[in-house]
Motif scaffolding. Sequence first.
Motif, mmCIF file in Angstrom:
data_model
loop_
_atom_site.group_PDB
_atom_site.id
_atom_site.type_symbol
_atom_site.label_atom_id
_atom_site.label_comp_id
_atom_site.label_asym_id
_atom_site.label_seq_id
_atom_site.Cartn_x
_atom_site.Cartn_y
_atom_site.Cartn_z
ATOM 1 N N ASP A 243 7.349 -11.157 -0.860
ATOM 2 C CA ASP A 243 6.449 -11.824 -1.808
ATOM 3 C C ASP A 243 6.142 -13.253 -1.391
ATOM 4 O O ASP A 243 5.370 -13.939 -2.044
ATOM 5 N N CYS B 255 14.525 -7.908 -1.291
ATOM 6 C CA CYS B 255 13.198 -7.663 -0.710
ATOM 7 C C CYS B 255 12.206 -8.751 -1.100
ATOM 8 O O CYS B 255 11.016 -8.631 -0.830
ATOM 9 N N THR C 255 -0.664 -3.743 0.102
ATOM 10 C CA THR C 255 0.583 -3.983 -0.629
ATOM 11 C C THR C 255 0.657 -5.396 -1.191
ATOM 12 O O THR C 255 1.509 -5.686 -2.031
ATOM 13 N N TRP D 73 15.558 -6.300 -6.341
ATOM 14 C CA TRP D 73 14.356 -6.364 -5.495
ATOM 15 C C TRP D 73 14.106 -7.802 -5.039
ATOM 16 O O TRP D 73 13.858 -8.070 -3.874
ATOM 17 N N GLY E 249 7.409 -2.496 5.117
ATOM 18 C CA GLY E 249 7.438 -2.596 3.664
ATOM 19 C C GLY E 249 7.498 -1.206 3.057
ATOM 20 O O GLY E 249 7.705 -0.213 3.761
ATOM 21 N N TRP E 250 7.287 -1.164 1.765
ATOM 22 C CA TRP E 250 7.411 0.132 1.086
ATOM 23 C C TRP E 250 6.291 1.098 1.455
ATOM 24 O O TRP E 250 6.388 2.279 1.224
ATOM 25 N N ARG F 48 6.645 1.911 -4.304
ATOM 26 C CA ARG F 48 5.840 0.813 -4.845
ATOM 27 C C ARG F 48 6.737 -0.417 -4.949
ATOM 28 O O ARG F 48 7.964 -0.293 -4.876
ATOM 29 N N LYS F 49 6.081 -1.535 -5.156
ATOM 30 C CA LYS F 49 6.825 -2.789 -5.236
ATOM 31 C C LYS F 49 7.781 -2.763 -6.429
ATOM 32 O O LYS F 49 7.416 -2.341 -7.518
#
Lengths: 538, 874
Positions: A30, A26, A388, A22, A309-310, A141-142
């Motif tokens: 963040d 991804c 998010t 992640w 994003g998710w 989810r993250k």
Amino acid sequence: MKLDSLLKKDGLFSAGDAEKIWLKYCGFLDLPLDEFMVIQKALLMDQIEMASNSELGRKMMQGRKPASMEEFCRTVPFTTYSDYEPYLSQKRDDAMPAKPVIWAHTSGRTGVFKWAPYTAARVGRLADDTLAAFILSAANRKGEVHLWDGVKVVLNLPPAPYITGIMAGFSAQRISYRAIPPLEEAADMEFQERIKFGFKMALQTGADFAASIAVVLAKVGESFGQLGRTAKFSWTTLHPMAMLRLLPAVIKSKLARRPMLPRDIWHVKGLVCGGTDTSIYRDQIAHYWGVEPLDVYVATETGYIAMQGWDKKGMSFVPYSNFYEFIPEEEWLKSRVDKKYQPTTVLMDKVEEGKVYEIVITNFHGGPFLRYRIGDLIKIVSLKDEKTGVRLPQMMFQSRADDVIDIAGFARLDEKSIWRSIQNINLPYEDWSARKEYVQEKPVLHIYLELVRDDIDSREVERLIDEQLIALDKNYSDLRKMTQVEPIVVTLLQPGTFQQYQKGKQAAGFDLAHLKPPHMNAPDTIIQDLLSRQGASG
Amino acid sequence: MNVYYQVPPLIGFGLSFLLAVLVIRQHPYSFLHRIFAIFLTSMGLWALTVFGMRTSDTLDNALWWEKGIFVAYPVISVSFYHFVLVLTGFKNRGRILAVAYSLMVIFIGLAPTGLVVSDMKMMWYGYGFIAGPMLLSYIIVLYGIVILAIFQLVKAYRVSTSSVEKNRYAYVGVGAILCVLGLISDVVAERGDHVYPLGIVRNILFTMLTTYAMIKYHLLDFYMVIRRGTTYVIVSALGVGVLIGVVSLVYLFGIDAWSLDTGMKVAFIIVLAVLLQPLLKWTQGKVDKWFYRGRYDYLRVLESLGEETKTITDLGVITASLVNTVAAAMQCQSVLVLLPDAEDKWFVPVANRGVPERLSPRIRQDSVVVWWLGQREDFLSREQISVMPYFKALTAAEKEMLAQLEAELFVPLLTREGLKGILVLGRKLSEQDYSPEETRMLRVVARQMATTLDNARLYDLQMRRYREQALLAKLSTAVSAELDLKKIYNLFIRELKEAVPIDFASTNLMDEKGGPLVTAFAITVSPNIRSAHELARKSLEHIPGRAEPELHYNANLEWERKSPVEDRFYEVGMRSLLRLPLRSKGSVLGNFILATKTPDAYNAEDIKLLQQIAIQLAIAIDKSRLYEAEREARLELERQDRDRTDLVNALVHEIKTPLTAMVASAELLREELASDDSALGDLSRNLEVSTHNLDRRISELMDFAKVQSMETLVQVQPVSVHDVAQRVTAQISELLQSRQQTLKLEVPELPELPGYIKADPDRINQVLLNLLTNASKFSGLNQTICLRSYMLNSDMIFEVHDSAPPIDAQERELIFKPYYRRSKGKGSGGLGLGLFISKKLVQLHGGKIWIESDGSGNSFKFSLPLVYDTGGKT
């Protein structure tokens, strides 16, 4: 950097370290905005260094070597494809800021193939960003990762040297996913043949992910509804593994008293879709396939620009591939009127919520395009995603800059607005094409629409579309209220017109990208050609 | 019910299924995880059948369950083998697996037949099986498959370069070995030996170890586990020994320690544990020493390195100690210390061990690596760089450098002011990760060393600046004092060799008109370069005719060469190439080329110094050229002067000879006609005056020519001022009388003078006569002319005062120039050379001449140095 070293298999997928996967793929979601800008600055300075050592770069930067991000934006002029054409059409490797390893080309929707060279580092980014899109498409989810070695990915994408084919090919070198259909087998297939073959194969193998053009997924979903009624058994469907999937799916759909849907057969984890139509078909695809598609913003010249994003809402910019500048809408309008006008730009940390911008990109990693006006309008929907926790500006694709139809200087209708209004009238249709025309010296939006049914009056369709546009577009609504003009003209094409057009083009040896007429602002020749293939009514 | 006999299989069953669920939940779509889940499930089923067998009430029931055990085991064995092949990435496993699965099916089929296990019997621990005829084949094949899996793991362990993978293989391999040991204990127990069948316990351990290896990414360092485990085993054994000893001892005193209440027992154990703490520490030290054989001492040194180097100021010594100790203690392939350069733009290497010479690792101060280390104040690993989004902003060059460096760990050297250096560690020789203990130790060392290193660096920097300043001063002095370029080149190279590495140096110059570059000087110390001049000449073939005005530095010719010049130097083994322009007064004179076989030999400070030196060199070249040009011009002028003087001398000589006869004839003629008042008498007088005038002018010209050519020599001797005055008065009197002028003489008598002048009396006489003649000429009739002499400071001043109109300041500037004639004097017959000759003659005596004017007239003054009579001493 050599391609081999960049594209070796990533052991994280076999080791199963979701946290690191992640973070690696991804993790940009963040980043706070200031760190995003630090990355942009560092990579831009590296790109300036490379560009200044190349013939093309020196030409585009007019012999200057800007010492800062600000100086770069201030001194380097905007560019368009024609500036690069002499170098790119001849594939001048020696003139590029860094040696390319592969050349991609665009679909040529504007009539010209645009070539874009990719260095090893840029190919590596394409591969990694593709994997990021797959991971995000399946995440709810993250930190949730469902992409592992051995997953099965249905690829309904044009092959290399289209960018989509390059993305698929190189991302498969990072992770041992099973491409359906296999990339080697599908390389020489026609697009439609490839789609059919892929889904047939997926009946046996199953599918965990799919990467596709949104409309294909929607059409496949629709066709499944008809499959229950007109089921033809072939060797594919009689394959034991296919039967094992089909039988429970049939039972499930029967129990639910509805036609069989792709989601009954495949439990896909993620769908990745690109193109302007993803938002149009979003709900339809979610209904058919059981998951919402992840929208990605990719262009041949740039690679990945942004992805959702998710939560599958706004798209976040990818910081590693390109340097982004934004021309505010007012400036863009000025530059439309006065071609010599050099509009000012703002950077990512200065964009405003709700504003529309034309995006200007500069390739990183030795790409050729510097301050390149790709011709897209985007809208900043929010400056961050509270839900998010993503701290980057969220965007959505607005339209092609040259695909905006201006009605009386009041309402600017883009492809998406028109498409949505046609979609919302709930009349099954085959395809459409719209452009601005003049009727008795008054500008109108002329829509050439092929409905599945041919028993509907064009006036009625005009009224329905007009209603939808009033509801969807405030400026259009104001125009209607204030001027009382009726700017919509619909020509209903006879069923099969688009298919005839497509066949005609196919027979003439046209490329995949030219088989269909463009949705927006098609030239007279194309409209004439379209009309000549049917008896126009309306 | 024997709990110890029946519960373990139940635990094994529950644990296996629980772990299978965990594995599948972690990665449901991973094939590896699925295979492993099958292995765990079969292990669970095996444990279930063991439980069924052990809890059976009859031998028949036990046999039924025992056959179940033998049915489950082939699945365990083959699924484990399959798992290992997938885990280790074994290629072309299809056929091998087909054979393995076929064997599995065969033995599953054989298991219920009684060929593998024929019956059951009661043993001391519970039920034991009676072997069937195929048992040996069963064991050989199925346990052979497990052993094959172990071999595969060992092979993969050896070839793997990933410490994570190695650790994983080690855990799985040890689990499999435990499984095989379990089998041996089961078989030995079955033979009736007094051995407990530990198969189930070891299979539980097997399951746990392999599952741990599968679901955890960061496994505990296997060696650390073994090391700690060994310590605890030894200490536990010692503890038990002590316990038994104490119990036995107190028993002698009639106390049954075992019968003490629980509280006492607990208290005793706590006391024992506390007492054993030093033993634990001591044992750990011994075990560590054994485990760390070769590097234990270095580890201890590393711990105290910071303290021991605190008082050392030599940066080279400190950094060398640091890299050597760290490399030995950590057993790593390379260690590198990077410190800021003088300009704080880069972190540059100051010491390294194991870093290939061809690399020149430097990190920019604004690099994200530096940012991270400074901001996060934490270690940075290679893995973090590959994973964290921030490091995707590394430039292509930085990525290339890091890849080549193969750095595993970046340790920040932090002080309160921030990041002061970076300690870079390469991979460990064992290919393992750095253990937590090692990173803890590195953290302590980094903290201790940061300030010491920074102080030493600043001291070193200061010393370097002093050295540079001294060098520049020395070169500057040499440039001022020396005009011979060859000597200057030699001096420069000699001094430069002390300051920076040089294997080749050349100076290439353009001529004054900007012509093509020509090598003026070249030297080499490299055996690869046969002739420095030859290389310099060949390199110039690729340089544009004019020298480039910019500095060019290629730090590593092996990585990149941008021109044929660089190719040429690379071919002869050079790696760093620096081309400096030689600039003076804004123009480029040529270039100064330095090359060495060391890559990245010149840092920013070196380049700055070399630029300064290049400026000095350019000044020297420019100065030398100017001097040469001036010397040539002067020689030319002298030659021209000589020619002219020769001509004048010849001319004067040619004229003087007939003129002497003419003067004599004129005088005789005048004497003959002295009383003749006729026109003939007047003509004879005129003739005499004219021939005298002509003679004087010719003499003036001759003097002038002599003065010009510096041929005039003064023959100095002590001269009485008074005598000189008297002599000149006599000579001028006739002229004064003819103009009815009066000469006022104010020359003191000798006794009034404290010394005398040293002069050539004829020349001084000539000067005074010239000045008095002029005074008479420019003063009106009946006027008074004054000749004065007096002392002023250490000079004797002669003054001739006339009554002529004052000479203005502008004219005073010109009056001593040759051929200048005062306006009133024009036509008076002079050549305008008298005052010029007077000036030169005074100057030859070390004096000076000048004019002062006021309303009463003009005073022509000249000074002569006075020599005091000091009793023979001067």
